[in-house]
Motif scaffolding. Structure first.
Motif, PDB file in Angstrom:
ATOM      1  N   ARG A  21      -4.057  32.194   3.230  1.00  0.00           N
ATOM      2  CA  ARG A  21      -5.464  31.806   3.075  1.00  0.00           C
ATOM      3  C   ARG A  21      -5.932  30.816   4.127  1.00  0.00           C
ATOM      4  O   ARG A  21      -7.129  30.560   4.243  1.00  0.00           O
ATOM      5  N   ARG A  22      -5.012  30.249   4.873  1.00  0.00           N
ATOM      6  CA  ARG A  22      -5.355  29.152   5.785  1.00  0.00           C
ATOM      7  C   ARG A  22      -6.538  29.465   6.712  1.00  0.00           C
ATOM      8  O   ARG A  22      -7.465  28.642   6.822  1.00  0.00           O
TER       9      ARG A  22
ATOM     10  N   TYR B 150      -5.081  17.584   4.308  1.00  0.00           N
ATOM     11  CA  TYR B 150      -4.303  18.116   3.183  1.00  0.00           C
ATOM     12  C   TYR B 150      -3.824  19.529   3.499  1.00  0.00           C
ATOM     13  O   TYR B 150      -2.674  19.887   3.211  1.00  0.00           O
ATOM     14  N   LEU B 151      -4.694  20.325   4.084  1.00  0.00           N
ATOM     15  CA  LEU B 151      -4.338  21.696   4.428  1.00  0.00           C
ATOM     16  C   LEU B 151      -3.213  21.732   5.463  1.00  0.00           C
ATOM     17  O   LEU B 151      -2.414  22.680   5.488  1.00  0.00           O
ATOM     18  N   ASP B 152      -3.140  20.708   6.316  1.00  0.00           N
ATOM     19  CA  ASP B 152      -2.109  20.635   7.348  1.00  0.00           C
ATOM     20  C   ASP B 152      -0.800  20.045   6.842  1.00  0.00           C
ATOM     21  O   ASP B 152       0.199  20.037   7.569  1.00  0.00           O
ATOM     22  N   ASP B 153      -0.797  19.510   5.611  1.00  0.00           N
ATOM     23  CA  ASP B 153       0.425  18.937   5.042  1.00  0.00           C
ATOM     24  C   ASP B 153       1.511  20.018   4.994  1.00  0.00           C
ATOM     25  O   ASP B 153       1.282  21.097   4.446  1.00  0.00           O
ATOM     26  N   PRO B 154       2.689  19.758   5.568  1.00  0.00           N
ATOM     27  CA  PRO B 154       3.750  20.783   5.601  1.00  0.00           C
ATOM     28  C   PRO B 154       4.111  21.336   4.230  1.00  0.00           C
ATOM     29  O   PRO B 154       4.382  22.532   4.092  1.00  0.00           O
ATOM     30  N   SER B 155       4.102  20.491   3.188  1.00  0.00           N
ATOM     31  CA  SER B 155       4.461  20.951   1.847  1.00  0.00           C
ATOM     32  C   SER B 155       3.404  21.895   1.275  1.00  0.00           C
ATOM     33  O   SER B 155       3.683  22.675   0.366  1.00  0.00           O
ATOM     34  N   VAL B 156       2.191  21.817   1.810  1.00  0.00           N
ATOM     35  CA  VAL B 156       1.111  22.721   1.391  1.00  0.00           C
ATOM     36  C   VAL B 156       1.101  23.969   2.273  1.00  0.00           C
ATOM     37  O   VAL B 156       1.028  25.097   1.784  1.00  0.00           O
ATOM     38  N   ALA B 157       1.193  23.755   3.576  1.00  0.00           N
ATOM     39  CA  ALA B 157       1.106  24.864   4.531  1.00  0.00           C
ATOM     40  C   ALA B 157       2.230  25.880   4.347  1.00  0.00           C
ATOM     41  O   ALA B 157       2.056  27.062   4.665  1.00  0.00           O
TER      42      ALA B 157
END
Length: 203
Positions: free
Chosen positions: A124-125, A109-116
């Motif tokens: 925060r990553r 989920y963290l790597d999802d482009p729409s999130v990243a």
């Protein structure tokens, strides 16, 4: 072997506490920056009302973009908290493999482009990656400490504190979004106050 495990746990605790402290400092800076930017936009909007309608429309568009970005970031933070809660519950239930599976989904989920691509998430990553890694280590230790009730309880408490701190941070962000800045600061300080408890939970 037990001494090595204790030394590893102590190292993890120190790194985790340092990372949380840095995360809280970063969040405070981000909140102040967001407040300043929003104040500038609102001031600009009031000024442009007195001038050209085109400038007014541009300011409204900027404010709307900021609002939508904040809403998206809030949704993402809610999902983060859901992952933290699920991991905590799986570790508490003695299912370290299930906890590892949740953490794998968290990473994806963290790597999802729409999130990243979201600014706050991008900043925060590194912290989120570290916290995920820390929880993965806790899950592994939970598996090896299954026969040691005291060690198991400490590890469960540590996972629970991660979720508790994340929950307070999310609550503070909600207050900030509602422009309740004093309350947001109060909640933020409460989150900081829990950091020493992380040490107690791991020791």
């Amino acid at each position: 072997e037990r001494l090595a495990q204790e030394q590893a746990a102590e190292k993890l605790r120190a790194e985790y506490q340092q990372s949380l402290s840095q995360a809280q400092a970063d969040r405070s800076r981000i909140m102040e920056e967001a407040a300043r930017k929003q104040a500038e936009l609102e001031a600009g909007y009031r000024q442009k009302q007195l001038s050209l309608e085109q400038d007014k429309a541009a300011a409204l568009a900027q404010l709307d973009a900021l609002r939508r970005a904040q809403e998206k970031e809030n949704l993402v933070m809610d999902q983060f908290l859901s992952f933290y809660r699920d991991v905590k519950d799986e570790i508490a239930a003695g299912r370290p493999d299930a906890a590892a599976s949740v953490l794998a989904r968290f990473r994806s989920y963290l790597d999802d482009p729409s999130v990243a691509v979201l600014p706050a998430i991008s900043r925060r990553r590194p912290v989120e990656i570290f916290l995920i890694g820390s929880l993965e280590e806790i899950a592994k230790a939970r598996a090896t400490a299954a026969a040691d009730s005291v060690a198991s309880q400490s590890l469960v408490a540590s996972a629970g504190l991660v979720a508790a701190v994340a929950g307070l941070v999310q609550e503070g962000e909600a207050a900030f979004a509602d422009k309740e800045y004093a309350r947001a600061r109060e909640i933020y300080l409460s989150a900081l106050a829990k950091i020493p408890a992380v040490q107690t939970g791991i020791d």
